[in-house]
Motif scaffolding. Structure first.
Motif, PDB file in Angstrom:
ATOM      1  N   VAL A  12     -53.679 -20.061   0.011  1.00 26.58           N
ATOM      2  CA  VAL A  12     -54.483 -21.292  -0.050  1.00 26.58           C
ATOM      3  C   VAL A  12     -55.175 -21.410  -1.414  1.00 26.58           C
ATOM      4  O   VAL A  12     -55.193 -22.484  -2.020  1.00 26.58           O
ATOM      5  CB  VAL A  12     -55.514 -21.336   1.099  1.00 26.58           C
ATOM      6  CG1 VAL A  12     -56.407 -22.565   0.974  1.00 26.58           C
ATOM      7  CG2 VAL A  12     -54.803 -21.344   2.450  1.00 26.58           C
ATOM      8  N   ASP A  13     -55.702 -20.294  -1.911  1.00 23.12           N
ATOM      9  CA  ASP A  13     -56.410 -20.323  -3.199  1.00 23.12           C
ATOM     10  C   ASP A  13     -55.450 -20.281  -4.386  1.00 23.12           C
ATOM     11  O   ASP A  13     -55.877 -20.459  -5.531  1.00 23.12           O
ATOM     12  CB  ASP A  13     -57.373 -19.133  -3.313  1.00 23.12           C
ATOM     13  CG  ASP A  13     -58.453 -19.168  -2.233  1.00 23.12           C
ATOM     14  OD1 ASP A  13     -58.642 -20.257  -1.644  1.00 23.12           O
ATOM     15  OD2 ASP A  13     -59.073 -18.123  -1.971  1.00 23.12           O
ATOM     16  N   ASN A  37     -43.549 -15.095   8.010  1.00 21.96           N
ATOM     17  CA  ASN A  37     -43.660 -16.104   9.080  1.00 21.96           C
ATOM     18  C   ASN A  37     -45.069 -16.203   9.655  1.00 21.96           C
ATOM     19  O   ASN A  37     -45.407 -17.209  10.270  1.00 21.96           O
ATOM     20  CB  ASN A  37     -42.684 -15.796  10.212  1.00 21.96           C
ATOM     21  CG  ASN A  37     -41.252 -16.075   9.807  1.00 21.96           C
ATOM     22  OD1 ASN A  37     -41.003 -16.902   8.934  1.00 21.96           O
ATOM     23  ND2 ASN A  37     -40.310 -15.363  10.397  1.00 21.96           N
ATOM     24  N   GLY A  38     -45.877 -15.154   9.460  1.00 20.25           N
ATOM     25  CA  GLY A  38     -47.238 -15.152   9.981  1.00 20.25           C
ATOM     26  C   GLY A  38     -48.231 -15.681   8.957  1.00 20.25           C
ATOM     27  O   GLY A  38     -48.287 -16.889   8.687  1.00 20.25           O
ATOM     28  N   PRO A  39     -49.013 -14.789   8.342  1.00 19.94           N
ATOM     29  CA  PRO A  39     -50.104 -15.242   7.465  1.00 19.94           C
ATOM     30  C   PRO A  39     -49.667 -16.079   6.263  1.00 19.94           C
ATOM     31  O   PRO A  39     -50.360 -17.033   5.902  1.00 19.94           O
ATOM     32  CB  PRO A  39     -50.762 -13.933   7.001  1.00 19.94           C
ATOM     33  CG  PRO A  39     -49.879 -12.827   7.421  1.00 19.94           C
ATOM     34  CD  PRO A  39     -49.018 -13.320   8.530  1.00 19.94           C
ATOM     35  N   LEU A  40     -48.520 -15.759   5.660  1.00 23.92           N
ATOM     36  CA  LEU A  40     -48.123 -16.520   4.462  1.00 23.92           C
ATOM     37  C   LEU A  40     -47.763 -17.959   4.839  1.00 23.92           C
ATOM     38  O   LEU A  40     -48.164 -18.917   4.173  1.00 23.92           O
ATOM     39  CB  LEU A  40     -46.964 -15.832   3.736  1.00 23.92           C
ATOM     40  CG  LEU A  40     -47.244 -14.406   3.224  1.00 23.92           C
ATOM     41  CD1 LEU A  40     -46.026 -13.839   2.502  1.00 23.92           C
ATOM     42  CD2 LEU A  40     -48.456 -14.376   2.284  1.00 23.92           C
ATOM     43  N   MET A  44     -49.412 -21.625   3.823  1.00 23.71           N
ATOM     44  CA  MET A  44     -48.699 -22.814   3.330  1.00 23.71           C
ATOM     45  C   MET A  44     -49.015 -24.029   4.194  1.00 23.71           C
ATOM     46  O   MET A  44     -49.167 -25.136   3.678  1.00 23.71           O
ATOM     47  CB  MET A  44     -47.183 -22.573   3.331  1.00 23.71           C
ATOM     48  CG  MET A  44     -46.660 -21.812   2.147  1.00 23.71           C
ATOM     49  SD  MET A  44     -47.434 -22.261   0.595  1.00 23.71           S
ATOM     50  CE  MET A  44     -46.223 -23.192  -0.199  1.00 23.71           C
ATOM     51  N   ASN A  45     -49.100 -23.826   5.492  1.00 25.47           N
ATOM     52  CA  ASN A  45     -49.411 -24.958   6.375  1.00 25.47           C
ATOM     53  C   ASN A  45     -50.819 -25.488   6.118  1.00 25.47           C
ATOM     54  O   ASN A  45     -51.054 -26.696   6.151  1.00 25.47           O
ATOM     55  CB  ASN A  45     -49.230 -24.555   7.842  1.00 25.47           C
ATOM     56  CG  ASN A  45     -47.754 -24.450   8.196  1.00 25.47           C
ATOM     57  OD1 ASN A  45     -46.920 -25.127   7.601  1.00 25.47           O
ATOM     58  ND2 ASN A  45     -47.430 -23.599   9.138  1.00 25.47           N
ATOM     59  N   ALA A 176     -38.818 -29.134   7.105  1.00 25.41           N
ATOM     60  CA  ALA A 176     -39.927 -29.667   7.897  1.00 25.41           C
ATOM     61  C   ALA A 176     -39.762 -31.122   8.349  1.00 25.41           C
ATOM     62  O   ALA A 176     -40.307 -31.516   9.369  1.00 25.41           O
ATOM     63  CB  ALA A 176     -41.223 -29.522   7.098  1.00 25.41           C
ATOM     64  N   ALA A 177     -39.000 -31.929   7.591  1.00 25.39           N
ATOM     65  CA  ALA A 177     -38.911 -33.347   7.959  1.00 25.39           C
ATOM     66  C   ALA A 177     -37.897 -33.598   9.070  1.00 25.39           C
ATOM     67  O   ALA A 177     -37.854 -34.677   9.648  1.00 25.39           O
ATOM     68  CB  ALA A 177     -38.535 -34.175   6.736  1.00 25.39           C
ATOM     69  N   LEU A 178     -37.097 -32.593   9.365  1.00 26.72           N
ATOM     70  CA  LEU A 178     -36.019 -32.786  10.335  1.00 26.72           C
ATOM     71  C   LEU A 178     -36.432 -32.369  11.740  1.00 26.72           C
ATOM     72  O   LEU A 178     -37.321 -31.555  11.914  1.00 26.72           O
ATOM     73  CB  LEU A 178     -34.839 -31.903   9.955  1.00 26.72           C
ATOM     74  CG  LEU A 178     -33.852 -32.371   8.918  1.00 26.72           C
ATOM     75  CD1 LEU A 178     -32.704 -31.379   8.871  1.00 26.72           C
ATOM     76  CD2 LEU A 178     -33.320 -33.748   9.239  1.00 26.72           C
TER      77      LEU A 178
END
Ligand code: B1M
Length: 213
Positions: A12-13, A37-40, A44-45, A176-178
């Motif tokens: 995030v930073d 798949n977890g924290p990283l 990003m989300n 993500a758009a699909l």
């Protein structure tokens, strides 16, 4: 902060300070892919959410993306690799008009660590380039990635152009758009061969394995 939160904060930073030490610590507890798949991914989300709320500018998002890429590159050598004969060749691209490549590159890493030869054409790949590469590389599967809403539409156009060029190898699509529904109602009818939607890189591998079997 606990380790997991620190990892989210690095993304995030957009800060690499202490990143590798934290990744080393995380590797003691988790598999590399679970860290991604977890924290990283959570990081990003959160970046996406803040950007959407106008709390981040593009330059900051880009910095976060750089940290994500650095983290994935650091974790990659720690991932399990299958040293088998190649299961087939995958031609991979982010569609025309779209620069997002972190997910696509993750797909490349996971497929190539699991017995596939991957030819990665990069970002903003127009259908003509894909068709030319198809003729040169003769892939068993074509993988398309796209994150923008307009990229979903671009996949329909790309699928149509591929069909007109006589290409009918399975298409693996993601990003993500699909959605699964969009894939089967819009992309599949535009294409001659099978079109498969994968929600993430591991699902992409699962389908690629099935296609190769
Ligand atoms: Co952009 N961006 N971005 N961006 N960006 C999104 C996608 C957005 C949702 C953010 C938001 O507004 N909340 C939004 C899209 C909105 C929309 O279309 N509805 C957006 C926007 C608007 C934009 C710009 C237009 C911003 C601007 O300039 N004003 C611009 C577009 C430029 C362009 O493409 N022409 C832009 C630019 C950028 C950066 C360059 C700054 C940077 C990208 C850097 C890079 O990739 N090298 C960036 C980033 C980082 C994001 C977010 C924050 C994160 C994307 C990411 O890397 N996620 C993103 C928000 C979000 O997604 N939450 C956002 C991590 C990655 C691992 O996930 O790629 O989804 P992802 O991959 C997943 C799955 O989707 C799947 O597997 C992976 C997981 O295992 N998958 C596949 C992906 N491809 C696959 C292929 C497969 C199978 C599975 O088979 C072949």
């Amino acid at each position: 902060l606990p380790l997991e939160e620190r990892l989210v904060r690095h993304i995030v930073d957009g800060s690499k300070e202490g990143l590798y030490a934290d990744l080393d610590e995380a590797l003691q507890k988790y598999a590399p892919l679970d860290i991604i798949n977890g924290p990283l991914m959570d990081g990003m989300n959160e970046v996406g959410r803040l950007f959407n709320n106008n709390e981040l500018i593009v330059a900051e998002v880009l910095q976060s993306a750089e940290v994500m890429k650095a983290a994935v590159a650091y974790l990659e050598p720690h991932m399990e690799k299958q040293e088998t004969a190649t299961k087939g060749t995958v031609l991979l691209a982010t569609v025309k008009g779209d620069v997002h490549d972190i997910g696509k590159n993750l797909v490349e890493i996971i497929l190539s660590n699991n017995g596939f030869r991957v030819v990665n054409l990069g970002i903003k790949v127009p259908p003509e380039q894909l068709i030319q590469a198809y003729r040169e590389v003769k892939p068993d599967i074509i993988g398309l990635s796209g994150l923008l809403v307009k990229s979903a539409q671009q996949m329909v156009l790309t699928a149509g152009d591929l069909r007109h060029a006589g290409v009918d190898v399975p298409l693996l699509v993601g990003g993500a758009a699909l959605t699964r529904k969009f894939t089967y109602t819009k992309i599949q009818p535009a294409y001659e061969g099978t079109v498969i939607y994968a929600k993430d890189a591991m699902e992409g591998l699962e389908y690629a394995n099935r296609l190769a079997a």
